[in-house]
Design an enzyme around this catalytic site. Structure first.
Site, PDB file in Angstrom:
ATOM      1  N   CYS A 196      75.519  57.992 -97.253  1.00  0.00           N
ATOM      2  CA  CYS A 196      74.414  58.774 -97.834  1.00  0.00           C
ATOM      3  C   CYS A 196      74.282  58.570 -99.333  1.00  0.00           C
ATOM      4  CB  CYS A 196      74.596  60.265 -97.544  1.00  0.00           C
ATOM      5  SG  CYS A 196      74.322  60.651 -95.820  1.00  0.00           S
TER       6      CYS A 196
HETATM    7  N1  CO8 Z   1      72.399  74.103 -80.260  1.00  0.00           N
HETATM    8  C1  CO8 Z   1      73.246  75.119 -79.953  1.00  0.00           C
HETATM    9  N2  CO8 Z   1      74.485  75.198 -80.411  1.00  0.00           N
HETATM   10  C2  CO8 Z   1      74.920  74.216 -81.212  1.00  0.00           C
HETATM   11  C3  CO8 Z   1      74.112  73.129 -81.580  1.00  0.00           C
HETATM   12  C4  CO8 Z   1      72.799  73.088 -81.054  1.00  0.00           C
HETATM   13  N3  CO8 Z   1      71.949  72.067 -81.351  1.00  0.00           N
HETATM   14  N4  CO8 Z   1      74.832  72.317 -82.383  1.00  0.00           N
HETATM   15  C5  CO8 Z   1      76.049  72.875 -82.515  1.00  0.00           C
HETATM   16  N5  CO8 Z   1      76.104  74.022 -81.791  1.00  0.00           N
HETATM   17  C6  CO8 Z   1      77.253  74.912 -81.601  1.00  0.00           C
HETATM   18  C7  CO8 Z   1      78.553  74.175 -81.729  1.00  0.00           C
HETATM   19  O1  CO8 Z   1      78.860  73.511 -80.512  1.00  0.00           O
HETATM   20  C8  CO8 Z   1      79.524  75.319 -82.025  1.00  0.00           C
HETATM   21  O2  CO8 Z   1      79.864  75.953 -80.817  1.00  0.00           O
HETATM   22  P1  CO8 Z   1      81.389  76.410 -80.560  1.00  0.00           P
HETATM   23  O3  CO8 Z   1      81.655  77.429 -81.642  1.00  0.00           O
HETATM   24  O4  CO8 Z   1      81.337  76.942 -79.181  1.00  0.00           O
HETATM   25  O5  CO8 Z   1      82.213  75.167 -80.720  1.00  0.00           O
HETATM   26  C9  CO8 Z   1      78.658  76.274 -82.858  1.00  0.00           C
HETATM   27  O6  CO8 Z   1      77.277  75.906 -82.601  1.00  0.00           O
HETATM   28  C10 CO8 Z   1      78.918  76.168 -84.341  1.00  0.00           C
HETATM   29  O7  CO8 Z   1      78.899  74.765 -84.694  1.00  0.00           O
HETATM   30  P2  CO8 Z   1      79.179  74.255 -86.133  1.00  0.00           P
HETATM   31  O8  CO8 Z   1      80.364  74.971 -86.676  1.00  0.00           O
HETATM   32  O9  CO8 Z   1      79.196  72.759 -86.171  1.00  0.00           O
HETATM   33  O10 CO8 Z   1      77.831  74.765 -86.847  1.00  0.00           O
HETATM   34  P3  CO8 Z   1      77.497  74.890 -88.357  1.00  0.00           P
HETATM   35  O11 CO8 Z   1      76.939  76.220 -88.609  1.00  0.00           O
HETATM   36  O12 CO8 Z   1      78.579  74.405 -89.235  1.00  0.00           O
HETATM   37  O13 CO8 Z   1      76.278  73.828 -88.508  1.00  0.00           O
HETATM   38  C11 CO8 Z   1      75.962  71.569 -89.296  1.00  0.00           C
HETATM   39  C12 CO8 Z   1      76.458  72.472 -88.189  1.00  0.00           C
HETATM   40  C13 CO8 Z   1      74.467  71.761 -89.419  1.00  0.00           C
HETATM   41  C14 CO8 Z   1      76.258  70.125 -88.929  1.00  0.00           C
HETATM   42  C15 CO8 Z   1      76.646  71.939 -90.630  1.00  0.00           C
HETATM   43  O14 CO8 Z   1      78.037  72.032 -90.460  1.00  0.00           O
HETATM   44  C16 CO8 Z   1      76.385  70.932 -91.731  1.00  0.00           C
HETATM   45  O15 CO8 Z   1      75.256  70.649 -92.071  1.00  0.00           O
HETATM   46  N6  CO8 Z   1      77.428  70.380 -92.353  1.00  0.00           N
HETATM   47  C17 CO8 Z   1      77.308  69.401 -93.411  1.00  0.00           C
HETATM   48  C18 CO8 Z   1      76.922  68.129 -92.822  1.00  0.00           C
HETATM   49  C19 CO8 Z   1      76.670  67.036 -93.810  1.00  0.00           C
HETATM   50  O16 CO8 Z   1      76.189  67.202 -94.880  1.00  0.00           O
HETATM   51  N7  CO8 Z   1      77.021  65.872 -93.429  1.00  0.00           N
HETATM   52  C20 CO8 Z   1      76.747  64.737 -94.182  1.00  0.00           C
HETATM   53  C21 CO8 Z   1      76.616  63.705 -93.165  1.00  0.00           C
HETATM   54  S1  CO8 Z   1      75.575  62.457 -93.471  1.00  0.00           S
HETATM   55  C22 CO8 Z   1      76.350  61.132 -94.280  1.00  0.00           C
HETATM   56  O17 CO8 Z   1      77.212  61.237 -95.045  1.00  0.00           O
HETATM   57  C23 CO8 Z   1      75.964  59.749 -94.055  1.00  0.00           C
HETATM   58  C24 CO8 Z   1      76.181  59.275 -92.735  1.00  0.00           C
HETATM   59  C25 CO8 Z   1      74.867  58.779 -92.348  1.00  0.00           C
HETATM   60  C26 CO8 Z   1      74.885  58.071 -91.124  1.00  0.00           C
HETATM   61  C27 CO8 Z   1      73.606  58.080 -90.441  1.00  0.00           C
HETATM   62  C28 CO8 Z   1      73.728  57.497 -89.091  1.00  0.00           C
HETATM   63  C29 CO8 Z   1      73.187  58.292 -88.021  1.00  0.00           C
END
Ligand code: CO8
Length: 375
Positions: free
Chosen positions: A156
């Site tokens: 990113c």
């Molecule tokens: N619907 C329903 N439930 C969901 C969904 C969904 N779509 N997605 C996750 N859940 C569930 C999970 O399974 C979890 O359930 P359980 O507790 O039973 O395990 C629960 O919701 C909570 O999940 P999370 O803890 O993961 O949820 P968060 O509130 O933390 O949100 C996010 C998830 C949105 C991913 C958040 O953690 C976030 O944004 N984090 C930062 C991410 C970020 O900035 N990453 C950078 C990555 S990009 C990068 O660096 C470059 C790589 C680029 C590559 C591109 C190629 C594709």
């Protein structure tokens, strides 16, 4: 000191857009099929049933409402869950080179230059379509630019890292007019099978023109006051796709050779790192956070951006201070902060300053402090 300026930006947005509702509908169908196909293992307890996605979760957790993709049909097909992209011959322009052309044209028009004026091209992206020849060299040939070109990947942060490389090349005299190009086809490297990941990314391409101030003719110019990069190793965002895969003794799980992350850990570790990075960078330039009119931040998660900006300003910024484009574009990896800059800068007055900042896998953080000097 050699002053370098940004004299143009361009954006390519794919025609296809997918709403959260559409994405959730297709993954729900695929999840039901997968659970039915694995019913006996799920019953035996050797496999866990997959949970269907929830539409409301996506916006609440990320701020994303929709995303653009190169091909909607394939992504939404529950039996495929990935784009359908044509296989091209060596004689045809590759898809990643092709998507850059409208953005290059827009950026060069803003800069008041022709492709022949360009003597350096840096393609920076999270996923580059092949090892070699460089996509950047293919673009150089396609537009008739001179000089040199290469590809680089800092996930990113590929845009800010390539902007620093461009600034360094201009300062040293190894280039006169540099195109930084960030063509992101994240949809071909995302995991649309799992609800945790399927909503995160979108496709787009950005282009930034950089040159020395004394050569610039553009009606709008942004001086680069400083660049600062930092990296710190982490496995929390990872993609093991590569040429070693087919030779490995133990064949990898297909989910390892696309994007994967521990989102919560990324959130907790990266936010303080980025706030401190920006504060340090401003301090080096003898600038106070209050002197910064706009933060064009990497667009991964709305809460993350609010927390980062709060760590710099001491309060949550409004959307004029830290503009949001991820609601309609999702995370376009390296292109995100440049899309924010491209779409939200013309209202700044001469002398006003802003910070373009990216963060992501590596971890990697890059900040570019700019000041509007003409326009
Ligand atoms: N619907 C329903 N439930 C969901 C969904 C969904 N779509 N997605 C996750 N859940 C569930 C999970 O399974 C979890 O359930 P359980 O507790 O039973 O395990 C629960 O919701 C909570 O999940 P999370 O803890 O993961 O949820 P968060 O509130 O933390 O949100 C996010 C998830 C949105 C991913 C958040 O953690 C976030 O944004 N984090 C930062 C991410 C970020 O900035 N990453 C950078 C990555 S990009 C990068 O660096 C470059 C790589 C680029 C590559 C591109 C190629 C594709």
């Amino acid at each position: 000191m050699v002053e370098t300026v940004i004299t143009g930006t361009g954006l390519f947005t794919p025609e296809d857009s997918i709403s959260n509702a559409e994405l959730v509908r297709s993954l729900t169908e695929a999840t039901e099929t997968w659970n039915a196909e694995h019913a006996s293992q799920i019953e035996e307890g050797t496999l866990l049933a997959r949970q269907p996605p929830v539409e409301e979760f996506i916006f609440k957790a990320s701020g994303i409402k929709s995303r653009f993709v190169m091909n909607k049909e394939g992504v939404l097909d529950p039996t495929r869950l990935r784009p359908i992209l044509e296989t091209r011959s060596e004689d045809q322009l590759s898809i990643q080179a092709e998507m850059t052309l409208p953005a290059i044209q827009e950026a060069l028009t803003q800069a008041g230059h022709n492709p022949e004026d360009v003597d350096a091209i840096i393609v920076g992206a999270s996923n580059i379509q092949r090892a070699y020849p460089a996509v950047a060299i293919e673009i150089q040939e396609a537009i008739g630019a001179g000089g040199w070109a290469y590809d680089m990947n800092v996930a990113c942060s590929s845009a800010t890292f390539s902007i620093q490389a461009a600034v360094d090349a201009l300062k040293s005299g190894s280039a006169n007019c540099v195109l930084v190009i960030n063509p992101e086809i994240t949809s071909a490297h995302n995991n649309f099978e799992l609800r945790d990941f399927h909503f995160i990314f979108g496709d787009a391409c950005t282009v930034t023109v950089l040159e020395r101030a004394i050569d610039a003719v553009a009606s709008e110019q942004w001086a680069v006051l400083g660049t600062k990069l930092a990296t710190k190793f982490s496995n929390n965002i990872r993609n093991d796709f590569g040429f070693i895969n087919s030779s490995e003794i133990d064949q990898r799980d297909p989910h390892e050779i696309v994007f994967r992350q521990s989102g919560q850990r990324v959130f907790k570790e990266v936010c303080p790192m980025v706030s401190a990075h920006i504060r340090d960078h401003l301090q080096t330039l003898e600038l106070e956070p209050a002197e910064i009119r706009r933060f064009w931040l990497h667009q991964a998660n709305l809460k993350m951006n609010q927390l980062i900006a709060k760590g710099v300003l001491g309060r949550v910024p409004d959307t004029t201070e830290a503009p949001v484009i991820l609601d309609t574009y999702a995370n376009t990896s390296s292109a995100g902060s440049i899309i924010a800059f491209h779409k939200n800068r013309t209202d700044l007055d001469l002398g006003e300053k802003g910070v373009i900042c990216s963060f992501g896998a590596g971890y990697s953080v890059g900040s570019i402090v700019v000041e509007k000097t003409t326009g």
